[in-house]
Design an enzyme around this catalytic site. Structure first.
Site, PDB file in Angstrom:
ATOM      1  N   PRO A   1      -9.155   0.102   8.070  1.00  0.00           N
ATOM      2  CA  PRO A   1      -8.230   1.195   8.400  1.00  0.00           C
ATOM      3  C   PRO A   1      -6.822   0.630   8.460  1.00  0.00           C
ATOM      4  O   PRO A   1      -6.615  -0.483   8.942  1.00  0.00           O
ATOM      5  CB  PRO A   1      -8.691   1.653   9.787  1.00  0.00           C
ATOM      6  CG  PRO A   1      -9.515   0.553  10.344  1.00  0.00           C
ATOM      7  CD  PRO A   1     -10.042  -0.261   9.191  1.00  0.00           C
TER       8      PRO A   1
ATOM      9  N   GLY B   1      -4.436  -4.525  -4.339  1.00  0.00           N
ATOM     10  CA  GLY B   1      -5.431  -3.589  -4.838  1.00  0.00           C
ATOM     11  C   GLY B   1      -4.719  -2.290  -5.061  1.00  0.00           C
ATOM     12  O   GLY B   1      -4.161  -1.731  -4.119  1.00  0.00           O
ATOM     13  N   HIS B   2      -4.614  -1.843  -6.288  1.00  0.00           N
ATOM     14  CA  HIS B   2      -3.944  -0.568  -6.473  1.00  0.00           C
ATOM     15  C   HIS B   2      -4.851   0.451  -7.134  1.00  0.00           C
ATOM     16  O   HIS B   2      -5.613   0.153  -8.022  1.00  0.00           O
ATOM     17  CB  HIS B   2      -2.596  -0.696  -7.186  1.00  0.00           C
ATOM     18  CG  HIS B   2      -2.632  -1.547  -8.407  1.00  0.00           C
ATOM     19  ND1 HIS B   2      -1.651  -2.440  -8.710  1.00  0.00           N
ATOM     20  CD2 HIS B   2      -3.538  -1.620  -9.382  1.00  0.00           C
ATOM     21  CE1 HIS B   2      -1.960  -3.037  -9.824  1.00  0.00           C
ATOM     22  NE2 HIS B   2      -3.081  -2.562 -10.253  1.00  0.00           N
TER      23      HIS B   2
ATOM     24  N   ASP C   1       0.817  -1.228   0.000  1.00  0.00           N
ATOM     25  CA  ASP C   1       0.000   0.000   0.000  1.00  0.00           C
ATOM     26  C   ASP C   1       0.843   1.266   0.000  1.00  0.00           C
ATOM     27  O   ASP C   1       0.503   2.256   0.655  1.00  0.00           O
ATOM     28  CB  ASP C   1      -0.945   0.020   1.216  1.00  0.00           C
ATOM     29  CG  ASP C   1      -1.763  -1.246   1.326  1.00  0.00           C
ATOM     30  OD1 ASP C   1      -2.275  -1.679   0.285  1.00  0.00           O
ATOM     31  OD2 ASP C   1      -1.861  -1.800   2.430  1.00  0.00           O
TER      32      ASP C   1
ATOM     33  N   THR D   1       2.126 -12.630   3.432  1.00  0.00           N
ATOM     34  CA  THR D   1       1.299 -13.245   2.409  1.00  0.00           C
ATOM     35  C   THR D   1       2.019 -14.527   1.966  1.00  0.00           C
ATOM     36  O   THR D   1       3.075 -14.866   2.506  1.00  0.00           O
ATOM     37  CB  THR D   1       1.018 -12.263   1.249  1.00  0.00           C
ATOM     38  OG1 THR D   1       0.036 -12.858   0.397  1.00  0.00           O
ATOM     39  CG2 THR D   1       2.275 -11.939   0.446  1.00  0.00           C
TER      40      THR D   1
ATOM     41  N   ARG E   1       2.075 -29.417  -4.345  1.00  0.00           N
ATOM     42  CA  ARG E   1       2.100 -30.110  -5.637  1.00  0.00           C
ATOM     43  C   ARG E   1       0.770 -30.739  -6.021  1.00  0.00           C
ATOM     44  O   ARG E   1       0.710 -31.818  -6.604  1.00  0.00           O
ATOM     45  CB  ARG E   1       3.227 -31.167  -5.641  1.00  0.00           C
ATOM     46  CG  ARG E   1       4.573 -30.515  -5.494  1.00  0.00           C
ATOM     47  CD  ARG E   1       5.662 -31.507  -5.300  1.00  0.00           C
ATOM     48  NE  ARG E   1       5.466 -32.284  -4.096  1.00  0.00           N
ATOM     49  CZ  ARG E   1       6.441 -32.909  -3.444  1.00  0.00           C
ATOM     50  NH1 ARG E   1       7.657 -32.849  -3.895  1.00  0.00           N
ATOM     51  NH2 ARG E   1       6.188 -33.603  -2.365  1.00  0.00           N
TER      52      ARG E   1
ATOM     53  N   THR F   1     -10.006  -4.081   1.103  1.00  0.00           N
ATOM     54  CA  THR F   1     -10.920  -4.461   2.187  1.00  0.00           C
ATOM     55  C   THR F   1     -11.595  -3.273   2.865  1.00  0.00           C
ATOM     56  O   THR F   1     -12.528  -3.470   3.635  1.00  0.00           O
ATOM     57  CB  THR F   1     -10.140  -5.224   3.277  1.00  0.00           C
ATOM     58  OG1 THR F   1      -9.097  -4.363   3.755  1.00  0.00           O
ATOM     59  CG2 THR F   1      -9.519  -6.505   2.746  1.00  0.00           C
TER      60      THR F   1
HETATM   61  P1  IMP Z   1      -3.318 -12.760   2.238  1.00  0.00           P
HETATM   62  O1  IMP Z   1      -2.325 -12.288   1.233  1.00  0.00           O
HETATM   63  O2  IMP Z   1      -4.729 -12.437   1.868  1.00  0.00           O
HETATM   64  O3  IMP Z   1      -3.144 -14.199   2.593  1.00  0.00           O
HETATM   65  O4  IMP Z   1      -3.043 -11.950   3.616  1.00  0.00           O
HETATM   66  C1  IMP Z   1      -1.872 -12.148   4.375  1.00  0.00           C
HETATM   67  C2  IMP Z   1      -1.418 -10.843   5.006  1.00  0.00           C
HETATM   68  O5  IMP Z   1      -0.938  -9.967   4.003  1.00  0.00           O
HETATM   69  C3  IMP Z   1      -2.519 -10.078   5.739  1.00  0.00           C
HETATM   70  O6  IMP Z   1      -1.951  -9.441   6.861  1.00  0.00           O
HETATM   71  C4  IMP Z   1      -2.972  -9.044   4.725  1.00  0.00           C
HETATM   72  O7  IMP Z   1      -3.532  -7.908   5.319  1.00  0.00           O
HETATM   73  C5  IMP Z   1      -1.641  -8.724   4.055  1.00  0.00           C
HETATM   74  N1  IMP Z   1      -1.826  -8.268   2.667  1.00  0.00           N
HETATM   75  C6  IMP Z   1      -2.149  -9.008   1.591  1.00  0.00           C
HETATM   76  N2  IMP Z   1      -2.210  -8.250   0.496  1.00  0.00           N
HETATM   77  C7  IMP Z   1      -1.914  -7.005   0.862  1.00  0.00           C
HETATM   78  C8  IMP Z   1      -1.781  -5.767   0.141  1.00  0.00           C
HETATM   79  O8  IMP Z   1      -1.945  -5.673  -1.074  1.00  0.00           O
HETATM   80  N3  IMP Z   1      -1.451  -4.689   0.887  1.00  0.00           N
HETATM   81  C9  IMP Z   1      -1.237  -4.763   2.232  1.00  0.00           C
HETATM   82  N4  IMP Z   1      -1.335  -5.883   2.933  1.00  0.00           N
HETATM   83  C10 IMP Z   1      -1.667  -7.006   2.260  1.00  0.00           C
END
Ligand code: IMP
Length: 476
Positions: free
Chosen positions: A358, A49-50, A22, A241, A153, A355
């Protein structure tokens, strides 16, 4: 230095984030997409998400690279093999682009990208370890379960998704790994056919295509997702992630070596940074209170404005308010760091693009950044600095106080990161910088902080973003 000089002799440029995501990669993907012939993503899925502002119009993409808005100009957009792709979401985004009067003729989806199906999403949501309860707080898009199948796998790749017999047999083999999900193979296969038919013309061996593009001398932009501190390899594990969103992981995810990258840029929010989801964040304003609060629902932008008595209006899906409202300024000046963080969140509009959650707020952590620069390379792009114009003094963390003394070393261990206290250097606040277009014209305290940051991290600030619009950019 102008952008032409920065791009002189560059064939491959990349944009990755050096923090927890972000940081405004979308703006720079868009910025460099104008230059590139090929724009490729290599990691993650629709957890990203950009937001891109084009002609004053805001667009949020979760899967498509930002370069898709230039598709009609003949630029190629690639979803690489390192990605996990939800076919329904991809088709929806393709439709949105078409509805906006643009084309998707040059979109390419790797045959080897793994496919997210409903049971991945169901599993992710069922296992949702909420941030409020000390969990990772995933985006609930099925990312983790899909990557788990990949490394286990048993994953389903795009070319397998396209063939109903292969799809059916593969789901049969994976079914037992999802005992709590209702998996009706025939139904899934049937429902997936319209999506398979839509995607079929776009699926190809994008690794091979990429090699051809490079041989042809085409200019390539690699668009990272998430951020280094969220990488499964380098991040604050297990609060990460499930992909390696570092520079190397991003290059690997589009089938090239990171040695091919001539201009690797690491995006850095400055002088504050954010985190979405659970996990340690040493410089967080408000500490665990903020972590818990930001993980609960009911604190989205609208709620925060309402609860703080700040007037707002709705414009389509967006919300308009005065980010320099006296109440926000008062919050930022508060002695209570939680309130201060909440004020900075409102001033900077830090709410998740995917999402709506905040975002947790803290001062930029140069200790973590030094670690990131070591992995992603020295070139940095600073973003969002304009959000703290006229908001008072700012701080940067250059050291942690630990039970063993002081440390300038980052560690990904949760116990360590949760135990340290940031030692911040305070700088004088700055006025409006939104109209500044040359580095030398930036306020002295800001330039001093950049100098300190470079010296400490060993990096080099190549660009500074001073607003969401494309031209609000300083090239050093
Ligand atoms: P997941 O990628 O949905 O499995 O989430 C794992 C962690 O990565 C969580 O804490 C999410 O909030 C964070 N996360 C995943 N994608 C983003 C992103 O695009 N920006 C910021 N945090 C992310």
């Amino acid at each position: 230095m102008g952008i032409d000089k920065l791009l002189d002799g560059v064939q491959v440029a990349s944009i990755v984030c050096n923090q927890w995501g972000d940081t405004g990669k979308g703006k720079f993907s868009d910025y460099f997409s104008e230059w590139a012939d090929v724009i490729a993503r290599g990691t993650g899925g629709n957890n990203a998400g950009h937001t891109v502002v084009v002609n004053g119009e805001k667009r949020v993409f979760h899967l498509l690279p930002a370069g898709i808005v230039y598709d009609s100009e003949g630029k190629f957009n690639i979803l690489g093999k390192g990605m996990v792709v939800n076919p329904k979401v991809l088709v929806q985004e393709m439709d949105e682009i078409i509805d906006a009067g643009k084309t998707i003729d040059n979109l390419m989806v790797s045959r080897d990208a793994h496919v997210i199906l409903d049971y991945h999403v169901g599993q992710d949501k069922a296992r949702y370890e909420s941030q409020g309860n000390g969990g990772v707080g995933s985006t609930g898009r099925g990312i983790g379960p899909c990557y788990s199948d990949k490394v286990g796998r048993r994953g389903i790749r795009m070319f397998e998704f396209l063939d109903k017999n292969i799809l059916s047999s593969k789901i049969g083999k994976v079914k037992d790994f999802y005992p709590n999900q209702k998996i009706d193979i025939e139904k899934i296969v049937e429902e997936s056919r319209p999506f398979a038919r839509r995607l079929f013309p776009f699926v190809s061996d994008t690794d091979a295509e990429m090699q051809t593009f490079l041989k042809q001398g085409k200019k390539v932009l690699l668009e990272g997702a998430q951020g280094l501190l969220l990488s499964v390899e380098h991040g604050t594990y297990p609060y990460v992630t499930s992909s390696d969103c570092s520079l190397n992981g991003t290059a690997s995810g589009v089938g090239i070596s990171s040695r091919r990258i001539d201009l690797p840029l690491g995006i850095v929010k400055f002088p504050f940074m954010t985190r979405v989801g659970g996990g340690p964040f040493p410089t967080e304003l408000g500490g665990v209170k903020s972590e818990k609060y930001c993980g609960e629902s009911g604190h989205e932008l609208e709620n925060e404005l309402e609860s703080n008595g700040i007037y707002f209006t709705r414009h389509g899906e967006g919300i308009k308010y005065d980010s320099s409202h006296p109440r926000i300024l008062k919050m930022i000046k508060s002695e209570d760091s939680f309130v201060r963080g909440a004020g900075m969140r409102l001033a900077a509009g830090e709410y998740g693009a995917t999402t709506g959650r905040p975002r947790r707020i803290g001062w930029t952590d140069a200790v973590a950044l030094k670690y990131a620069v070591g992995i992603n390379g020295p070139l940095m792009v600073l973003t969002k600095a304009d959000c703290l114009s006229n908001k008072g003094d700012f701080e940067i963390c250059y050291e942690y106080a630990t039970s063993m003394g002081f440390s300038t070393r980052f560690g990904t261990d949760e116990g360590f990161l949760r135990s340290v206290k940031p030692i911040n250097k305070v700088y004088e606040g700055y006025g409006d910088i939104g109209d500044v277009r040359s580095f030398d014209k930036l306020p002295k305290s800001f330039r001093d902080a950049v100098g300190d940051l470079e010296k400490f991290t060993g990096g080099r600030v190549a660009m500074v973003s001073v607003g969401a619009e494309r031209d609000a950019t300083i090239v050093r």
